[in-house]
Design a protein around this motif. Structure first.
Motif, PDB file in Angstrom:
ATOM      1  N   UNK A 236      51.621  48.334  31.497  1.00 42.34           N
ATOM      2  CA  UNK A 236      50.880  47.872  32.671  1.00 42.34           C
ATOM      3  C   UNK A 236      49.442  48.395  32.705  1.00 42.34           C
ATOM      4  N   UNK A 237      49.271  49.716  32.628  1.00 44.96           N
ATOM      5  CA  UNK A 237      47.972  50.339  32.886  1.00 44.96           C
ATOM      6  C   UNK A 237      46.873  49.787  31.998  1.00 44.96           C
ATOM      7  N   UNK A 238      47.147  49.680  30.679  1.00 41.87           N
ATOM      8  CA  UNK A 238      46.117  49.231  29.751  1.00 41.87           C
ATOM      9  C   UNK A 238      45.636  47.825  30.102  1.00 41.87           C
ATOM     10  N   UNK A 239      46.581  46.919  30.355  1.00 36.19           N
ATOM     11  CA  UNK A 239      46.213  45.538  30.672  1.00 36.19           C
ATOM     12  C   UNK A 239      45.482  45.461  32.006  1.00 36.19           C
ATOM     13  N   UNK A 240      45.908  46.273  32.970  1.00 38.06           N
ATOM     14  CA  UNK A 240      45.277  46.259  34.289  1.00 38.06           C
ATOM     15  C   UNK A 240      43.815  46.691  34.205  1.00 38.06           C
ATOM     16  N   UNK A 241      43.544  47.765  33.462  1.00 46.12           N
ATOM     17  CA  UNK A 241      42.175  48.280  33.369  1.00 46.12           C
ATOM     18  C   UNK A 241      41.305  47.382  32.504  1.00 46.12           C
ATOM     19  N   UNK A 242      41.801  47.015  31.334  1.00 46.15           N
ATOM     20  CA  UNK A 242      40.992  46.244  30.396  1.00 46.15           C
ATOM     21  C   UNK A 242      40.679  44.853  30.942  1.00 46.15           C
ATOM     22  N   UNK A 243      41.620  44.256  31.669  1.00 50.20           N
ATOM     23  CA  UNK A 243      41.387  42.914  32.214  1.00 50.20           C
ATOM     24  C   UNK A 243      40.777  42.949  33.608  1.00 50.20           C
ATOM     25  N   UNK A 244      40.594  44.133  34.166  1.00 52.68           N
ATOM     26  CA  UNK A 244      40.075  44.234  35.527  1.00 52.68           C
ATOM     27  C   UNK A 244      41.083  43.820  36.572  1.00 52.68           C
ATOM     28  N   UNK A 245      42.361  43.889  36.216  1.00 52.29           N
ATOM     29  CA  UNK A 245      43.423  43.545  37.161  1.00 52.29           C
ATOM     30  C   UNK A 245      43.675  42.068  37.316  1.00 52.29           C
ATOM     31  N   UNK A 246      43.078  41.241  36.459  1.00 47.65           N
ATOM     32  CA  UNK A 246      43.222  39.788  36.589  1.00 47.65           C
ATOM     33  C   UNK A 246      44.069  39.166  35.487  1.00 47.65           C
ATOM     34  N   UNK A 247      44.296  39.912  34.396  1.00 50.66           N
ATOM     35  CA  UNK A 247      45.024  39.344  33.269  1.00 50.66           C
ATOM     36  C   UNK A 247      44.154  38.496  32.371  1.00 50.66           C
ATOM     37  N   UNK A 248      42.851  38.503  32.599  1.00 51.36           N
ATOM     38  CA  UNK A 248      41.943  37.685  31.808  1.00 51.36           C
ATOM     39  C   UNK A 248      41.573  38.345  30.498  1.00 51.36           C
ATOM     40  N   UNK A 249      40.770  37.672  29.685  1.00 53.70           N
ATOM     41  CA  UNK A 249      40.238  36.321  29.943  1.00 53.70           C
ATOM     42  C   UNK A 249      41.265  35.221  29.698  1.00 53.70           C
ATOM     43  N   UNK A 250      41.285  34.242  30.578  1.00 53.50           N
ATOM     44  CA  UNK A 250      42.183  33.074  30.508  1.00 53.50           C
ATOM     45  C   UNK A 250      43.634  33.511  30.331  1.00 53.50           C
ATOM     46  N   UNK A 251      44.038  34.494  31.099  1.00 55.18           N
ATOM     47  CA  UNK A 251      45.424  34.988  31.103  1.00 55.18           C
ATOM     48  C   UNK A 251      45.880  35.520  29.742  1.00 55.18           C
ATOM     49  N   UNK A 252      44.948  35.886  28.879  1.00 55.68           N
ATOM     50  CA  UNK A 252      45.332  36.365  27.550  1.00 55.68           C
ATOM     51  C   UNK A 252      45.905  37.772  27.571  1.00 55.68           C
ATOM     52  N   UNK A 253      45.675  38.515  28.657  1.00 54.12           N
ATOM     53  CA  UNK A 253      46.267  39.856  28.806  1.00 54.12           C
ATOM     54  C   UNK A 253      47.120  39.929  30.074  1.00 54.12           C
ATOM     55  N   UNK A 254      47.653  38.796  30.485  1.00 52.98           N
ATOM     56  CA  UNK A 254      48.477  38.760  31.691  1.00 52.98           C
ATOM     57  C   UNK A 254      49.885  39.237  31.358  1.00 52.98           C
ATOM     58  N   UNK A 255      50.044  40.542  31.298  1.00 57.60           N
ATOM     59  CA  UNK A 255      51.357  41.108  31.013  1.00 57.60           C
ATOM     60  C   UNK A 255      52.325  40.813  32.166  1.00 57.60           C
ATOM     61  N   UNK A 256      53.603  40.845  31.832  1.00 56.50           N
ATOM     62  CA  UNK A 256      54.638  40.552  32.826  1.00 56.50           C
ATOM     63  C   UNK A 256      54.516  41.486  34.025  1.00 56.50           C
ATOM     64  N   UNK A 257      54.398  42.770  33.767  1.00 59.91           N
ATOM     65  CA  UNK A 257      54.328  43.740  34.859  1.00 59.91           C
ATOM     66  C   UNK A 257      53.051  43.585  35.672  1.00 59.91           C
ATOM     67  N   UNK A 258      51.964  43.182  35.008  1.00 62.80           N
ATOM     68  CA  UNK A 258      50.707  42.959  35.717  1.00 62.80           C
ATOM     69  C   UNK A 258      50.837  41.766  36.660  1.00 62.80           C
ATOM     70  N   UNK A 259      51.469  40.702  36.194  1.00 67.81           N
ATOM     71  CA  UNK A 259      51.667  39.537  37.060  1.00 67.81           C
ATOM     72  C   UNK A 259      52.624  39.862  38.206  1.00 67.81           C
ATOM     73  N   UNK A 260      53.625  40.677  37.914  1.00 64.76           N
ATOM     74  CA  UNK A 260      54.545  41.131  38.966  1.00 64.76           C
ATOM     75  C   UNK A 260      53.778  41.907  40.034  1.00 64.76           C
ATOM     76  N   UNK A 261      52.904  42.801  39.585  1.00 64.03           N
ATOM     77  CA  UNK A 261      52.083  43.573  40.514  1.00 64.03           C
ATOM     78  C   UNK A 261      51.189  42.657  41.351  1.00 64.03           C
TER      79      UNK A 261
END
Length: 306
Positions: A236-261
């Motif tokens: 979760x943490x890496x994707x949240x910080x690197x994507x700015x909490x959005x899962x971007x760019x274009x949902x390429x880092x939208x991890x399951x736990x990030x989307x759940x959050x």
């Protein structure tokens, strides 16, 4: 006879009572902090609950929307599977390679073990994720200090949808310390006599690795696969910080736990988030079961004497 029969029973009860008293803090914590919230989230997964109004029972609607209508859910599942399939083997490979190097009896072994373990201690922190984002940006250290030496101008690895997920995979592989320590402990348990016998039989290093080291290390490998796979699914943490909490760019880092959050704490769709959590539990259980079922074909629990 009755007195003698009751005495041991009373003694056993006093011993059991002491055991229950020692277990009571853990039991209270489990009931109120683990089991209770799990039961509550199971109920909420069948409701429309936005954390502001009361929960409204909607049956299986959350799961129907999740599986058949929510495209971002499908994207998050795809991104997470790519991350798991890429990061877990890569981390295991790095960890085993370093463990074998450290198993050669180097001087200052304790120092090297500590150095290689430090990234694991720091890797889950927000500061390291921010540093990683800076390093792999368009004008970051990786491009400016390394790739430019070879005359190549690299892209913005964390902002390009083609490469963003793989920058997080590399970050995960960098945190191989705990896995390496476990592999090193397993290597230490293999008797040196086995290698001496293999050398006498004319086996080279490569043959020794595939016919001796790897088979005897398979129980440790099984443990590391299961632990790292479960950890990767919950990243979760890496994707949240690197994507700015959005899962971007274009949902390429939208991890399951990030989307759940995002569903639970940004959009306040706690019922939907609870349904996602339970699906994640079954996904992890399914893949873990596959690993354990397949282990009977490749895990060697013998003493290596065959």
């Amino acid at each position: 006879m009755k007195k003698n029969a009751k005495a041991p029973s009373g003694k056993l009860w006093r011993q059991d009572r002491a055991a229950f008293l020692f277990l009571l803090p853990w039991l209270i914590g489990f009931i109120f902090l683990t089991f209770g919230p799990m039961v509550s989230s199971l109920y909420l997964s069948f409701t429309n609950y936005d954390m502001l109004l009361g929960a409204r029972w909607i049956g299986l609607d959350n799961f129907r929307i999740m599986f058949f209508e929510d495209q971002r859910y499908a994207a998050s599942l795809k991104v997470t599977l790519i991350y798991v399939l890429a990061s877990v083997p890569l981390k295991l490979l790095f960890a085993l390679a370093v463990a074998m190097l450290l198993n050669k009896g180097l001087r200052g072994l304790a120092f090297y073990r500590t150095v290689y373990y430090i990234p694991t201690l720091l890797g889950g922190s927000v500061a390291i994720a921010v540093l990683w984002k800076k390093m792999f940006s368009g004008n970051g250290v990786f491009n400016q200090a390394l790739l430019t030496l070879f005359g190549y101008q690299g892209p913005d690895w964390v902002s390009n949808p083609k490469y963003a997920i793989y920058s997080i995979v590399v970050l995960s592989a960098w945190q191989f310390g705990s896995t390496m320590i476990i592999f090193l402990a397993g290597l230490k348990q293999i008797p040196h006599e086995f290698y001496e016998a293999a050398r006498v039989d004319g086996a080279g290093r490569i043959r020794q690795f595939f016919n001796l080291t790897l088979p005897l290390l398979t129980p440790v490998l099984l443990f590391n696969i299961v632990i790292q796979m479960i950890t990767a699914f919950q990243a979760f943490t890496q994707a949240f910080i690197i994507s700015g909490g959005t899962g971007g760019p274009i949902d390429s880092t939208l991890f399951y736990t990030l989307y759940l959050y995002m569903k639970g704490f940004t959009l306040f769709e706690m019922g939907y988030a609870s349904a996602m959590a339970w699906v994640l539990l079954f996904i992890i259980g399914f893949f873990t079961a596959i690993v354990f079922v397949s282990s009977k074909y490749w895990v060697n629990y013998g003493d290596g004497g065959d």
